[in-house]
Design an enzyme around this catalytic site. Structure first.
Site, PDB file in Angstrom:
ATOM      1  N   HIS A 208       0.845  -1.190   0.000  1.00  0.00           N
ATOM      2  CA  HIS A 208       0.000   0.000   0.000  1.00  0.00           C
ATOM      3  C   HIS A 208       0.881   1.240   0.000  1.00  0.00           C
ATOM      4  O   HIS A 208       2.091   1.162   0.236  1.00  0.00           O
ATOM      5  CB  HIS A 208      -0.888   0.031   1.259  1.00  0.00           C
ATOM      6  CG  HIS A 208      -0.109   0.134   2.536  1.00  0.00           C
ATOM      7  ND1 HIS A 208       0.609  -0.918   3.062  1.00  0.00           N
ATOM      8  CD2 HIS A 208       0.092   1.178   3.391  1.00  0.00           C
ATOM      9  CE1 HIS A 208       1.205  -0.536   4.181  1.00  0.00           C
ATOM     10  NE2 HIS A 208       0.907   0.734   4.393  1.00  0.00           N
ATOM     11  N   ASP A 210       0.829   5.202   1.874  1.00  0.00           N
ATOM     12  CA  ASP A 210       0.186   5.891   2.998  1.00  0.00           C
ATOM     13  C   ASP A 210      -0.558   7.116   2.474  1.00  0.00           C
ATOM     14  O   ASP A 210       0.006   7.908   1.713  1.00  0.00           O
ATOM     15  CB  ASP A 210       1.222   6.307   4.036  1.00  0.00           C
ATOM     16  CG  ASP A 210       1.874   5.119   4.709  1.00  0.00           C
ATOM     17  OD1 ASP A 210       1.229   4.054   4.786  1.00  0.00           O
ATOM     18  OD2 ASP A 210       3.033   5.235   5.157  1.00  0.00           O
ATOM     19  N   HIS A 265       4.791   0.114  -0.103  1.00  0.00           N
ATOM     20  CA  HIS A 265       5.562  -0.712   0.815  1.00  0.00           C
ATOM     21  C   HIS A 265       4.673  -1.786   1.431  1.00  0.00           C
ATOM     22  O   HIS A 265       3.445  -1.742   1.306  1.00  0.00           O
ATOM     23  CB  HIS A 265       6.207   0.141   1.906  1.00  0.00           C
ATOM     24  CG  HIS A 265       5.246   1.007   2.668  1.00  0.00           C
ATOM     25  ND1 HIS A 265       4.656   2.135   2.136  1.00  0.00           N
ATOM     26  CD2 HIS A 265       4.759   0.910   3.938  1.00  0.00           C
ATOM     27  CE1 HIS A 265       3.862   2.703   3.024  1.00  0.00           C
ATOM     28  NE2 HIS A 265       3.893   1.972   4.125  1.00  0.00           N
ATOM     29  N   ARG A 275       8.065  -8.590  15.275  1.00  0.00           N
ATOM     30  CA  ARG A 275       8.418  -7.230  14.853  1.00  0.00           C
ATOM     31  C   ARG A 275       7.419  -6.265  15.462  1.00  0.00           C
ATOM     32  O   ARG A 275       6.205  -6.538  15.476  1.00  0.00           O
ATOM     33  CB  ARG A 275       8.388  -7.125  13.326  1.00  0.00           C
ATOM     34  CG  ARG A 275       8.574  -5.704  12.786  1.00  0.00           C
ATOM     35  CD  ARG A 275       8.490  -5.701  11.261  1.00  0.00           C
ATOM     36  NE  ARG A 275       8.404  -4.345  10.732  1.00  0.00           N
ATOM     37  CZ  ARG A 275       9.446  -3.579  10.440  1.00  0.00           C
ATOM     38  NH1 ARG A 275      10.672  -4.042  10.624  1.00  0.00           N
ATOM     39  NH2 ARG A 275       9.273  -2.350   9.969  1.00  0.00           N
TER      40      ARG A 275
END
Length: 336
Positions: A208, A210, A265, A275
């Protein structure tokens, strides 16, 4: 995310996109915020990649690690406790489901509004139900990151030669600004043997861009972040828990008339390590009008995008799938 059993986890996996892994990419620009040439380097990085690594940024490492520790305490709580802060509307706690249109990932998250004037009741509920010092850690971290973000945006404007140094930062500074803060937790998933599944990795958060003006990312030292390069290949970004990664958002691409690139990304899950990432999204007031800045459109060029408000674009973005090209709806070639 809680893995109830190996079979249950595999049942979830069939709903999640997979992709081939990629090698680490070391070509991301690094910008020292104290460098006199920072404004020039920032502009070039935003034009070439839509992303850069920021060092010597002035945010104490103690604030980063303190918030990371408090967030991990939250995610380690029983599901019943975490779910008191969700489901997101859009603020609060969420698990696996990303948005309302079928996107899923191997992720749990917290989404908070950072504007105290418009903070949602669910955000307050989350903070006050957490038995740790989560509220204080969030406030201290966001305060420091906001100040750093303002400086970065003002350096962008300087580097572009725009008359007003605050042309970008004033929208994020505005008391009515629609900024938010997200903490993503990607649990390790050894039960799935992710790396062994036909040589493919599990998507933690799908591809996607941002939608806001700017995104400021800090993560722990677990890899997973990937960006799409200009030739369409995916590159893994080496993690660095002491630095920030600054992403160009869709609105900044519009205001620079496509000179800055809103970077596509995604995040991959890991079979052995969890993570945790913390992202501050700088957005303007909902009624702010966004269009290519006249000073950035030469006489030989045309504006590539229609004028829009952040409310219009945000509504369109949240109705779409993650991987959709959201900006295409507002390109001048798309009718009108």
């Amino acid at each position: 995310m809680v893995v109830l059993s190996q079979q249950a986890a595999l049942n979830e996996l069939v709903l999640i996109k997979t992709c081939k892994p990629s090698s680490m990419f070391t070509g991301i620009p690094e910008v020292d915020l104290s460098d006199p040439q920072a404004k020039t380097l920032i502009v070039k990085a935003c034009q070439d990649f839509g992303l850069f690594k920021l060092v010597n940024h002035g945010v104490p490492l103690e604030l980063m690690t303190n918030l990371e520790n408090e967030a991990l305490k939250f995610f380690m709580q029983p599901p019943s406790q975490k779910e008191k802060a969700g489901p997101p509307d859009p603020y609060g706690y969420g698990s696996k489901r990303i948005g309302t249109n079928g996107d899923v990932g191997w992720v749990e998250y917290l989404l908070l509004n950072t504007n105290p004037d418009v903070i949602s009741p669910k955000s307050l509920l989350l903070v006050h139900q957490n038995p740790q010092n989560f509220s204080c850690a969030v406030e201290e971290y966001i305060r420091a990151v906001k100040n750093m973000t303002y400086e970065v945006l003002e350096l962008m404007a300087e580097g572009l030669g725009i008359g007003g140094r605050n042309v970008f930062s004033k929208m994020v500074r505005d008391d009515r600004s629609d900024c938010c803060f997200r903490v993503n937790y990607y649990p390790a998933c050894p039960e799935l043997q992710v790396q062994a599944l036909s040589g493919r990795n599990l998507i933690g958060f799908g591809e996607h861009t941002d939608p806001q003006i700017i995104s400021v990312l800090r993560s722990n030292n677990t890899s997973g972040l990937q960006i799409c390069l200009g030739d369409g290949t995916w590159a893994s970004i080496p993690p660095d828990h002491t630095s920030f990664f600054i992403n160009v958002g869709d609105l900044l691409q519009v205001m620079t008339n496509g000179s800055f690139k809103s970077v596509k990304h995604r995040v991959m899950a890991d079979s052995t390590m969890s993570r945790l990432s913390m992202i501050y999204f700088g957005g303007p007031p909902l009624n702010e009008k966004i269009a290519p800045l006249p000073s950035l459109v030469s006489k030989e060029e045309e504006s590539l995008y229609k004028e829009l408000t952040w409310r219009e674009y945000k509504n369109a973005a949240y109705k779409s799938r993650l991987a959709d090209n959201r900006l295409s709806l507002f390109e001048k070639s798309a009718g009108q």
